[in-house]
Motif scaffolding. Structure first.
Motif, mmCIF file in Angstrom:
data_model
loop_
_atom_site.group_PDB
_atom_site.id
_atom_site.type_symbol
_atom_site.label_atom_id
_atom_site.label_comp_id
_atom_site.label_asym_id
_atom_site.label_seq_id
_atom_site.Cartn_x
_atom_site.Cartn_y
_atom_site.Cartn_z
ATOM 1 N N VAL A 15 0.855 -1.198 0.000
ATOM 2 C CA VAL A 15 0.000 0.000 0.000
ATOM 3 C C VAL A 15 0.884 1.239 0.000
ATOM 4 C CG1 VAL A 15 -1.868 1.231 1.149
ATOM 5 C CG2 VAL A 15 -1.742 -1.257 1.338
ATOM 6 N N LEU A 16 0.659 2.126 -0.965
ATOM 7 C CA LEU A 16 1.368 3.419 -1.022
ATOM 8 C C LEU A 16 0.528 4.435 -0.262
ATOM 9 C CD1 LEU A 16 2.308 3.440 -4.821
ATOM 10 C CD2 LEU A 16 3.615 2.488 -2.926
ATOM 11 N N ARG A 17 1.027 4.844 0.893
ATOM 12 C CA ARG A 17 0.277 5.797 1.725
ATOM 13 C C ARG A 17 0.843 7.206 1.590
ATOM 14 N NH1 ARG A 17 -3.107 2.592 4.444
ATOM 15 N NH2 ARG A 17 -2.422 0.494 5.034
ATOM 16 N N GLY A 18 0.204 8.146 2.282
ATOM 17 C CA GLY A 18 0.681 9.527 2.262
ATOM 18 C C GLY A 18 -0.443 10.536 2.149
ATOM 19 N N HIS A 19 -1.496 10.204 1.390
ATOM 20 C CA HIS A 19 -2.619 11.136 1.240
ATOM 21 C C HIS A 19 -3.472 11.143 2.516
ATOM 22 C CE1 HIS A 19 -1.990 12.195 -2.923
ATOM 23 N NE2 HIS A 19 -1.859 10.918 -3.244
ATOM 24 N N MET A 46 4.066 11.524 -6.139
ATOM 25 C CA MET A 46 4.804 10.792 -7.162
ATOM 26 C C MET A 46 5.656 9.712 -6.488
ATOM 27 S SD MET A 46 5.934 14.064 -9.499
ATOM 28 C CE MET A 46 6.351 13.078 -10.923
ATOM 29 N N TYR A 47 5.489 8.481 -6.952
ATOM 30 C CA TYR A 47 6.228 7.344 -6.402
ATOM 31 C C TYR A 47 7.105 6.747 -7.500
ATOM 32 C CZ TYR A 47 2.558 7.572 -2.811
ATOM 33 O OH TYR A 47 1.694 7.997 -1.836
ATOM 34 N N ASP A 48 8.318 6.359 -7.142
ATOM 35 C CA ASP A 48 9.246 5.761 -8.100
ATOM 36 C C ASP A 48 9.729 4.425 -7.550
ATOM 37 O OD1 ASP A 48 12.328 5.595 -9.197
ATOM 38 O OD2 ASP A 48 10.944 6.420 -10.660
ATOM 39 N N LYS A 55 9.916 1.411 2.718
ATOM 40 C CA LYS A 55 9.084 2.382 3.452
ATOM 41 C C LYS A 55 7.997 2.961 2.554
ATOM 42 C CE LYS A 55 12.343 3.913 7.003
ATOM 43 N NZ LYS A 55 13.115 5.052 7.543
ATOM 44 N N LEU A 56 8.163 2.812 1.229
ATOM 45 C CA LEU A 56 7.147 3.191 0.227
ATOM 46 C C LEU A 56 6.737 4.652 0.336
ATOM 47 C CD1 LEU A 56 4.864 0.027 0.560
ATOM 48 C CD2 LEU A 56 6.830 0.335 -0.917
ATOM 49 N N GLN A 57 7.730 5.541 0.390
ATOM 50 C CA GLN A 57 7.441 6.979 0.507
ATOM 51 C C GLN A 57 7.542 7.642 -0.856
ATOM 52 O OE1 GLN A 57 10.380 8.059 3.432
ATOM 53 N NE2 GLN A 57 8.915 7.943 5.106
#
Length: 451
Positions: A15-19, A46-48, A55-57
């Protein structure tokens, strides 16, 4: 066909979190290495996969238009730029690293005919980059029109398309899409109709295909199949028209959470169903053909995330790259040299000189600078000491002379000392006396008694 469903990557998930709110827009570039997610918190992250650890930041966060929700994101065919559509009337173009390249113009809202405005006049609902032409994009808006733009000219659109309507009015266009050859466009209209236009010389706003009652509620998405034979549509009326896979909402009184449902293309039978979130609805979903990974965005008013489903045995790169890069745990033997920060402009040499007034005020406060130096000694003495010998002080010298330090005021009558100057003051008045000469009474002094 059934073998294709065995290739659905469902075994693993990240899971890409942050929002902080629901993720409403998703775009994965053509190589599958960079992911864009847009949210109702007004930001694009933006994820790369190549530069991301476990950590998927996100490596960058941009806010395209202050106070406007992000509604759609789309990569260019060469993945060097992307289109960002928000709730404002102006779409924006960014480069691959998230730097703004330009913003399309807004039209004049007081012009009645939409064909005469230079841009959209109401909030945008969707947008997509032409899959074959890196210079052309398509946008749809609440003002009831679709527009084709040239990304090299932000001042005016190339074409305005007004959908076919039963009666003249402004009904919003809620979704739009290109086919995979970039030769046809489709629009989902607010009255439930689906309309398709072919791009050809001298074409106008009359649709080539017009499905009058495609849905009974707002159409939230349209998509062409890769072979161009089937148009997929999704609506708020809880129906799916020719869908391969879609996300579902969380029902208020339902028992299941947000799901992703995979359907057979011809028979429209449910083949597979995956639970994505217990509490949140699935908003956007995408299945990337190169890396064979499924993306689904979820969220609510408090948080948002992008779920990525993959299978190490049949998926390639993408999420597998960053999951393998777990951040190294720090050791007790680690030592980091603290960097020496040089800031040359903080040195006195580069500082602005203070004003003369400031310098004077500062000098007055300084006890050394404001101290008046003592006058040099004159007369007999040696090395600043006065006297006949080298070691004697001024006091010792005066005492030796005798009588020089005699105090006269102790023996003198103070009254006589004052009257001593009375005659001189009367004969030659200098300051105050002349001003009061006419009105001042004659001073009478008390006569000395016998004591």
């Amino acid at each position: 066909d059934d073998e294709d469903f065995n290739r659905i990557p469902l075994s693993n998930e990240i899971v890409l979190r942050g929002h902080t709110k629901v993720v409403s827009a998703l775009a994965v570039d053509h190589s599958g290495s960079r992911v864009l997610s847009g949210s109702y918190d007004y930001t694009v992250r933006m994820y790369d996969f190549q530069g991301m650890t476990s950590k998927l930041q996100s490596f960058r966060q941009v806010e395209p238009c202050e106070g406007h929700q992000v509604r759609s994101l789309s990569w260019s065919p060469t993945s060097d730029r992307f289109l960002c559509v928000t709730g404002s009337a102006q779409a924006k173009i960014y480069d691959r690293d998230g730097l703004t390249l330009g913003e399309f113009i807004k039209g004049d809202m007081y012009i009645r005919d939409l064909k005469n405005t230079k841009g959209h006049i109401s909030g945008l609902t969707g947008g997509e980059w032409n899959p074959k032409s890196k210079e052309t994009i398509l946008t749809s808006s609440e003002d009831g029109s679709l527009r084709i733009w040239d990304v090299n000219d932000f001042k005016s659109q190339k074409q305005v398309i007004k959908p076919k309507l039963p009666r003249p009015s402004r009904i919003p266009v809620t979704a739009c899409a290109w086919d995979y050859e970039g030769k046809r466009i489709a629009g989902g209209i607010g009255d439930g109709s689906i309309q398709v236009w072919s791009i050809k010389p001298g074409w106008g706003s009359r649709p080539d295909i017009y499905v009058e009652r495609g849905h009974t509620d707002d159409i939230t998405g349209v998509k062409f199949s890769t072979d161009g034979l089937i148009l997929l549509s999704r609506s708020m009326d809880s129906t799916l028209k020719q869908l391969i896979f879609t996300g579902t909402s969380v029902e208020r009184e339902g028992t299941s959470g947000g799901l992703m449902c995979f359907f057979h293309r011809r028979r429209l039978e449910l083949v597979s169903r995956v639970g994505i979130s217990q509490t949140h609805s699935v908003i956007r979903c995408a299945w990337h053909p190169k890396i064979n990974q499924v993306f689904a965005t979820v969220g609510d008013k408090k948080e948002g995330g992008t779920h990525i489903l993959y299978d190490p045995s049949i998926s390639q790169r993408g999420a597998l790259v960053c999951v393998a890069k777990a951040p190294r745990s720090k050791s007790v033997d680690d030592f980091e040299v603290q960097p020496v920060i040089h800031n040359p402009h903080a040195l006195p040499l580069f500082r602005d000189q203070p004003s003369r007034k400031r310098q004077r005020e500062k000098a007055l406060k300084d006890p050394m600078k404001s101290h008046k130096p003592e006058l040099p000694m004159t007369g007999p003495g040696f090395g600043g000491r006065v006297g006949t010998t080298k070691g004697s002080l001024l006091t010792q010298y005066l005492l030796k002379q005798g009588g020089l330090m005699k105090e006269t005021w102790m023996e003198e009558d103070p009254r006589e000392a004052i009257l001593k100057y009375a005659d001189a003051a009367a004969k030659e008045p200098k300051f105050i006396a002349p001003a009061y000469a006419d009105t001042q009474p004659e001073p009478v002094f008390e006569k000395s008694d016998s004591e």
